[in-house]
Design an enzyme around this catalytic site. Structure first.
Site, mmCIF file in Angstrom:
data_model
loop_
_atom_site.group_PDB
_atom_site.id
_atom_site.type_symbol
_atom_site.label_atom_id
_atom_site.label_comp_id
_atom_site.label_asym_id
_atom_site.label_seq_id
_atom_site.Cartn_x
_atom_site.Cartn_y
_atom_site.Cartn_z
ATOM 1 N N GLU A 106 68.413 -16.306 46.883
ATOM 2 C CA GLU A 106 67.086 -15.744 47.150
ATOM 3 C C GLU A 106 66.329 -16.509 48.232
ATOM 4 O OE1 GLU A 106 64.606 -14.449 43.970
ATOM 5 O OE2 GLU A 106 66.208 -13.437 42.912
ATOM 6 N N HIS A 120 63.788 -20.582 38.176
ATOM 7 C CA HIS A 120 65.128 -20.866 37.668
ATOM 8 C C HIS A 120 65.317 -22.375 37.521
ATOM 9 C CE1 HIS A 120 67.353 -16.901 38.259
ATOM 10 N NE2 HIS A 120 66.141 -16.661 38.719
#
Length: 586
Positions: A294, A568
C-alpha cells in the site's frame, strides 16, 4: 526484465510523461485536499476537543469552497495532461529501480557461505496505508507524506541498531528481556500518529532537516551476558561494524547460540513449537529484504526511497501498471499502482511484475499483483554463485470474496514457478525462496475457510500456522482496529508491545475473526487463546532451494515500531541457511 532506473524506454518518452503528470498533479492535489479537509481522523478530533477549538466548521466550509473552485479551474489542464499521460502507459515498464552504488563490492554480498558455508537472512513485511491523504483518512490515517518520511526513519533506526544477544541464567525466574528497549536511549518527538518514543541514534548520527533524508549510523554488534541474580556486571564484546553486511553479527549470534550452556533470549525471544518468536518495539537488526504494501502514493514512495537507500542499496518502487489494462482496450482502468515496494541489501538480478486480472469493486482501481525478484547473495566455499528468490503480493481486500483470493493464490503459485523456471541457471545455488505480503485473509476466521485450505500452504511453510483454520497458541493478529489506533494502550511502540503481550488487551485493539455468513461466531474454542486476524504473512519454501541446503527458523517477530503510523503490525522472519560443504559444488 532488464533493470533500469527509468520505467520508460528513453528520455524523450519519460519527458513527455513528466509533462503530462505535471499537468494532472495540481487538479489531483486540489481534489485530494477537498476530500481531506472534510474528513478528520480520531486523533485530530480528540486534539480539537482538548484545545477547545471551535473554528473547524469554518475551516471545512471555506476550505471546501476554495479547493472545489481550484479543482474546477485546473480540470481542463488535467484533461490535457491525461491525454499525454494515458497512452504512454502502454510502453511503461511496471516498476522504477533505484540502485545505490556501494563504496565496496563486499557490502552488497553475504560472505557467510564463502567463509563458513552458513548464513542468516532477515525479511520483513509491512502494510503502510500510504494512500493519497484523503483516502488514507478513511482508514483513520492522515498526513501521508509526513508518515512516509517518519516510517522510513523508524525503519532505518531499527535496522541499523546494535545487534545485541542476551544470555539469561534463569529465564523462568527472570522473564523476557528486551535490550532494544532498555539499552538504547529514547527520544520524544511529535508525529502524525502518536507520541513517538523511538530509539535515538548515538552521538555522530545527524538527521538532515530536509524531510525524507537521514544519515545512517555505523553500529557495533554486542553479546551481553546477564546473570539473573544481579550479582555480576554485564559484559560485552564488540565485533566489526554491521552496516550493509550482516555476516559478522549473524555468525557471532549463531556461534553463541549453539555453544552457550544457558538459554538465549534475543531481544525478548521466546521459543514455542520450535519457533523462536518475540514482540519487538523495533524492526529487526540487520534486515536484508523489506517488502512494503500500500505504498500507492508516488511522492511517499520517493520519500521512502530517499530515506532507505543508504541501508538498502536496491529498491523497486512505483510497481504496477496504470490506465487501461491490457493496453489499448476498454478493460478496467487502473488509477493506482500495485502499492508494492521492495528494498534489498542484495543486488537484484531479475525482477518481474504480474497484475491480477480478476479484481472487482474498488480493488479493481489498483493494479494489485505479484512482484518476484531474484537476488545475488554471493558465492559458496567452492565459488559457486549463490542466489535467493523473494516474492511479494497484496491480495483482493473485500470480505466475503474468498473465491477471488483463491484464484489469485493460484496465479501467485503459477507465476512464481514460471519466474523461477525462466531465471534458474544450473551453476547457481538457491538458498531461500520467500513469499510475503498482505493476503487479506486470516487463519482463524470461519469466513476465510476457502483460502485457509489453499494448496499454496502445502508448498510454502507458514511458521505461525498449526493447520487450516488453526493458529499456533503464541501467534498475534496483525490487523489493528482502526477507531482505537490512537488510544494510550497502542499509541507508542512500547505501549503497543505491552498490549500485544496481554491477551485481555489484544481483544480490544486487534480485529476479531469474521464469522461465516448466517452462522454465529464461537471463538476461541475452549482452552485456546484469543489470537485475532493475522493477514500479513511471511512464508518460505524448502523444496525449491538447493538440496544440500538446510533451513532453520532463527526468529519470528511481530513489530510495533510503526504504532500510530499504520493500521497493520509488521512481521519479520529470520532464517538460518546451512550448506553441506561436501556437496556445495555438486
Amino acid at each position: 526484465m532488464a533493470l533500469r532506473a527509468s520505467p520508460f524506454p528513453n528520455g524523450f518518452v519519460a519527458g513527455i510523461h513528466a509533462v503530462g503528470w505535471a499537468f494532472i498533479l495540481p487538479c489531483f492535489w486540489f481534489l485530494d485536499r477537498l476530500i481531506a479537509v472534510c474528513k478528520s481522523t480520531t486523533q485530530e478530533k480528540t486534539k480539537r476537543l482538548e484545545q477547545e477549538c471551535y473554528l473547524h466548521p469554518l475551516k471545512v466550509f471555506f476550505g471546501s469552497i476554495i479547493f472545489f473552485i481550484l479543482f474546477l479551474a485546473t480540470a481542463p489542464l488535467a484533461l490535457l495532461g491525461f491525454l499525454l499521460w494515458a497512452p504512454l502507459q502502454a510502453c511503461r515498464r511496471p516498476f522504477c529501480y533505484h540502485r545505490e552504488t556501494p563504496s565496496t563490492p563486499e557490502k552488497e554480498i553475504q560472505r557467510g557461505f564463502e567463509l563458513e558455508g552458513k548464513a542468516s537472512f532477515g525479511f520483513a513485511s509491512a502494510n503502510l496505508c500510504l494512500l493519497p491523504d484523503s483516502l488514507a483518512r478513511f482508514n483513520n490515517l492522515g498526513h501521508t507524506q509526513h508518515r512516509a518520511a517518519r516510517i522510513g526513519k523508524h525503519i532505518v533506526h531499527g535496522v541499523c541498531r546494535p545487534h545485541i544477544r542476551i544470555f539469561v541464567d534463569s529465564p523462568s525466574s527472570c522473564g523476557t528481556l528486551s535490550p532494544s528497549n532498555s539499552i538504547l536511549p529514547t527520544i520524544n518527538s511529535s508525529n502524525y500518529g502518536a507520541t513517538d518514543r523511538q530509539a535515538q541514534p548515538p552521538v555522530g548520527h545527524h538527521s538532515d532537516s530536509t524531510e525524507g533524508h537521514v544519515s545512517v549510523p555505523k553500529y557495533n554488534s554486542h553479546v551481553v551476558s546477564v546473570p539473573c541474580d544481579d550479582t555480576e556486571e554485564p559484559s560485552s564484546e564488540s565485533t566489526p561494524p554491521i552496516f550493509n553486511s550482516n555476516q559478522n553479527s549473524n555468525q557471532q549470534g549463531r556461534t553463541s547460540q549453539r555453544s552457550a550452556p544457558r538459554a538465549l533470549l534475543s531481544q525478548g525471544l521466546r521459543q514455542q513449537d520450535n519457533v523462536p518468536w518475540e514482540v519487538s518495539s523495533l524492526f529487526p537488526a540487520n534486515l536484508d529484504i523489506l517488502c512494503l504494501e500500500e505504498v500507492f502514493d508516488k511522492r511517499a514512495a520517493q520519500k521512502l526511497t530517499q530515506v532507505l537507500r543508504p541501508v538498502f542499496g536496491h529498491i523497486l518502487y512505483d510497481v504496477g501498471v496504470y490506465a487501461c489494462q491490457p493496453p489499448c482496450t476498454c478493460s478496467s482502468f487502473k488509477f493506482f499502482n500495485s502499492g508494492l515496494f521492495l528494498a534489498s541489501r542484495f543486488p537484484v538480478l531479475e525482477a518481474q511484475y504480474r497484475c491480477f486480472p480478476n479484481s472487482s469493486g474498488e480493488d479493481a482501481l489498483a493494479a494489485k499483483g505479484l512482484l518476484s525478484a531474484k537476488v545475488l547473495i554471493g558465492r559458496n566455499q567452492k565459488q559457486k554463485t549463490v542466489v535467493g528468490y523473494f516474492n511479494c503480493t497484496h491480495l483482493h481486500a473485500p470480505e466475503g470474496d474468498g473465491e477471488i483470493r483463491c484464484e489469485q493464490l493460484n496465479m501467485v503459485t503459477k507465476w512464481i514457478g514460471d519466474f523461477q523456471a525462466a531465471n534458474k541457471h544450473p551453476d547457481e545455488d538457491v538458498v531461500f525462496d520467500v513469499l510475503c505480503g498482505d493476503f487479506n485473509f486470516d487463519n482463524c476466521s470461519p469466513d476465510d475457510t476457502l483460502e485457509q485450505n489453499h494448496c499454496l500452504f502445502e508448498e510454502y511453510r507458514d511458521p505461525c500456522r498449526a493447520g487450516p483454520g488453526k493458529e499456533k497458541p503464541w501467534v498475534i493478529g496483525t490487523l489493528l482496529e482502526q477507531p482505537t489506533m490512537y488510544e494510550d494502550h497502542v499509541n507508542t511502540p512500547e505501549n503497543l508491545q505491552r498490549t500485544l503481550e496481554r491477551e485481555e488487551l489484544r481483544k480490544q485493539f486487534i480485529s476479531p475473526p469474521i464469522p461465516a455468513e448466517g452462522c454465529p461466531l464461537v471463538y476461541p474454542e475452549t482452552g485456546q487463546p484469543w489470537v485475532g486476524r493475522r493477514i500479513d504473512y511471511i512464508l518460505y519454501r524448502e523444496n525449491s532451494i538447493s538440496k544440500h541446503c538446510r533451513t532453520e527458523i532463527e526468529e519470528m517477530t511481530f513489530i510495533t515500531q510503526l504504532a500510530g503510523l499504520t493500521d497493520h503490525i509488521p512481521v519479520g522472519l529470520r532464517l538460518n541457511v546451512i550448506m553441506d560443504p561436501d556437496s556445495a559444488g555438486e
